[in-house]
Design an enzyme around this catalytic site. Structure first.
Site, PDB file in Angstrom:
ATOM      1  N   THR A   1       0.844  -1.204   0.000  1.00 56.44           N
ATOM      2  CA  THR A   1       0.000   0.000   0.000  1.00 56.44           C
ATOM      3  C   THR A   1       0.876   1.250   0.000  1.00 56.44           C
ATOM      4  OG1 THR A   1      -1.715  -1.196   1.199  1.00 56.44           O
ATOM      5  CG2 THR A   1      -1.815   1.213   1.290  1.00 56.44           C
TER       6      THR A   1
ATOM      7  N   HIS B   1       4.536  -9.999   2.181  1.00 58.95           N
ATOM      8  CA  HIS B   1       3.723 -11.098   2.731  1.00 58.95           C
ATOM      9  C   HIS B   1       2.966 -11.901   1.680  1.00 58.95           C
ATOM     10  CE1 HIS B   1      -0.499  -9.366   2.953  1.00 58.95           C
ATOM     11  NE2 HIS B   1       0.176  -8.254   2.773  1.00 58.95           N
TER      12      HIS B   1
ATOM     13  N   SER C   1       4.940  -6.522  -2.321  1.00 60.87           N
ATOM     14  CA  SER C   1       4.596  -6.702  -0.907  1.00 60.87           C
ATOM     15  C   SER C   1       5.185  -8.024  -0.425  1.00 60.87           C
ATOM     16  CB  SER C   1       3.077  -6.719  -0.746  1.00 60.87           C
ATOM     17  OG  SER C   1       2.756  -7.071   0.580  1.00 60.87           O
TER      18      SER C   1
ATOM     19  N   CYS D   1      -9.614  -6.958   2.162  1.00 57.77           N
ATOM     20  CA  CYS D   1     -10.049  -5.661   2.659  1.00 57.77           C
ATOM     21  C   CYS D   1     -11.553  -5.484   2.553  1.00 57.77           C
ATOM     22  CB  CYS D   1      -9.357  -4.549   1.872  1.00 57.77           C
ATOM     23  SG  CYS D   1      -7.602  -4.810   1.774  1.00 57.77           S
TER      24      CYS D   1
ATOM     25  N   GLN E   1       0.631  -8.872  -6.616  1.00 55.22           N
ATOM     26  CA  GLN E   1       0.218 -10.270  -6.811  1.00 55.22           C
ATOM     27  C   GLN E   1       1.042 -10.996  -7.874  1.00 55.22           C
ATOM     28  OE1 GLN E   1      -1.705 -11.977  -4.940  1.00 55.22           O
ATOM     29  NE2 GLN E   1      -2.819 -10.420  -3.787  1.00 55.22           N
TER      30      GLN E   1
HETATM   31  N1  PLP Z   1      -2.131  -4.471  -4.198  1.00 62.78           N
HETATM   32  C1  PLP Z   1      -2.670  -5.668  -4.409  1.00 62.78           C
HETATM   33  C2  PLP Z   1      -2.977  -6.119  -5.807  1.00 62.78           C
HETATM   34  C3  PLP Z   1      -2.940  -6.527  -3.319  1.00 62.78           C
HETATM   35  O1  PLP Z   1      -3.478  -7.720  -3.536  1.00 62.78           O
HETATM   36  C4  PLP Z   1      -2.616  -6.065  -2.015  1.00 62.78           C
HETATM   37  C5  PLP Z   1      -2.925  -6.913  -0.828  1.00 62.78           C
HETATM   38  O2  PLP Z   1      -3.865  -7.681  -0.837  1.00 62.78           O
HETATM   39  C6  PLP Z   1      -2.037  -4.802  -1.859  1.00 62.78           C
HETATM   40  C7  PLP Z   1      -1.805  -4.028  -2.979  1.00 62.78           C
HETATM   41  C8  PLP Z   1      -1.672  -4.249  -0.514  1.00 62.78           C
HETATM   42  O3  PLP Z   1      -0.469  -4.816  -0.045  1.00 62.78           O
HETATM   43  P1  PLP Z   1      -0.084  -4.667   1.506  1.00 62.78           P
HETATM   44  O4  PLP Z   1      -0.991  -5.586   2.253  1.00 62.78           O
HETATM   45  O5  PLP Z   1       1.353  -5.078   1.595  1.00 62.78           O
HETATM   46  O6  PLP Z   1      -0.282  -3.244   1.859  1.00 62.78           O
END
Ligand code: PLP
Length: 392
Positions: free
Chosen positions: A79, A209, A207, A333, A185
């Protein structure tokens, strides 16, 4: 089964939400969580060792993305990487206040876009077709002389649909506009080579995780020729591009996770794709009135989004959870909200179809045995709910 359910009985088919931490990643992090607690900015050798560990990790991530180490900026999450890229483009040139993105992005882009739109910026939201693909001609027409940045995801978190990112980047580059891709992803699941002579990607988000590293660390790739305005201001860390003492253990963890992903990608692609395909085949063949959502050709190897006609996905999730199976009705989310997936709605599907869809996403930690067991449980849950709806 309740809360005492042991890990061994858990069937985790929600790897786009987060992934199991690889023990090798934890092992690599451990010294930096314990005795190697030096600050990378300190002048003495104890601090320098921490700085060297961060630089090693930077190199490992750069190797996975096919770029230079100096183009890797460690952040706190995907994010932050997304927000930082867009914010940099908008503050770089005050005459450019227009952003182009799509209707199927993650909330880490859409919420930022909505926030910007309320503050006088203009945002163009490109639609997608039934397969989840954008129209490249429409993209080209949407870019204006005052466009600051185009942001489009590499892989969709709900359907796994892949955008032709390099082609998109070339179109955007021709218009002399910056291009960002949310590759959260895609990284570790599909090959990415930013050194490719034709790559015109300015910013790319990662990201940790999502690739078997713990939560709370990310990366923003910033092309070495792209000017960047920091999102966090303070100390001179990350070559002045992101202030704040480096999260050394998590940077080290992401480096290790990136190295493992690079090493195993081909093998994993075949194995994980095999599990996903077998799961999908059996769902379509053995559960009536089921359909896959989105482009099945251009798709991540680990993801399937399936509509179960007449079924309420929230009810399925609840029953699957009771049986120890984790999957998702959309992105994490939006789970818990009653809104149907914005991605499936943007693809033109009815509210009913969006509400009846589930996402299953696999990883190298899943097994063929889990696929069989998961299918058996899923079949039971769907037929139970369909029987109940006939009685009602
Ligand atoms: N972008 C996409 C396509 C995601 O799937 C996610 C998390 O589900 C994020 C951004 C956000 O990543 P983070 O959880 O590291 O902030």
């Amino acid at each position: 089964m309740g809360d005492s359910m042991s890990d061994a009985s858990l069937i985790y088919f929600d790897n786009n939400a987060t992934t199991k931490t690889d023990p090798a990643v934890v092992k690599a992090m451990m010294p930096y969580l314990t005795e190697e607690y030096g600050n990378p900015s300190s002048a003495y050798r104890f601090g320098k060792r921490a700085a060297e560990a961060v630089e090693r990790a930077r190199g490992q991530v750069a190797h996975l993305l096919g770029c230079e180490a100096k183009e890797i900026l460690f952040t706190s999450c995907g994010t932050e990487s997304n927000n930082a890229a867009i914010s940099s483009a908008l503050t770089m040139d005050p005459d450019r206040q227009h952003v182009v993105t799509t209707r199927v992005e993650h909330s880490a882009i859409t919420k930022h876009g909505e926030w910007l739109a309320k503050r006088g910026y203009e945002v163009t939201w490109l639609g997608v077709d039934e397969k989840g693909q954008i129209d490249l001609g429409e993209l080209e027409r949407a870019i204006r002389p005052d466009t600051a940045i185009v942001s489009m995801m590499w892989a969709n978190n709900e359907t796994g649909v892949l955008f032709p990112v390099e082609e998109i980047a070339a179109i955007v580059h021709k218009k002399r506009v910056l291009f960002h891709t949310d590759a959260v992803q895609a990284v570790g699941k599909v090959p990415i080579n930013l050194a490719h002579a034709h790559s015109h990607i300015n910013f790319l988000s990662v990201s940790g995780h999502k690739l078997h590293c713990p939560k709370g660390v990310g990366v923003l790739y910033v092309n070495r020729r792209t000017r960047f305005n920091p999102y966090l201001m303070g100390g001179g860390q990350e070559h002045g591009k992101r202030a704040g003492t480096e999260n050394v253990p998590y940077c080290v963890g992401l480096g290790e996770a990136a190295e493992l992903a690079a090493r195993h990608m081909e093998l994993e692609d075949a194995a994980v794709r095999g599990l996903r395909d077998e799961f999908e085949r059996q769902v379509l063949e053995t559960i009536a009135d089921t359909q896959v959502n989105g482009d099945r050709e251009n798709r991540l190897p680990n993801t399937t989004s399936i509509a179960f006609e007449g079924i309420d996905s929230e009810a399925v999730l609840l029953l699957l959870d009771q049986a120890g199976v984790c999957c998702s009705a959309g992105s994490a989310c939006t789970t818990g909200s009653v809104h149907p997936s914005h991605v499936l709605k943007a693809m033109g599907f009815s509210t009913e179809r969006a509400r009846s869809s589930l996402r299953f996403s696999f990883s190298r930690y899943n097994t063929a045995g889990e696929v069989e067991k998961g299918l058996e449980i899923l079949r039971g849950v769907i037929s139970k709910l369909r029987r109940m709806s006939m009685v009602a």
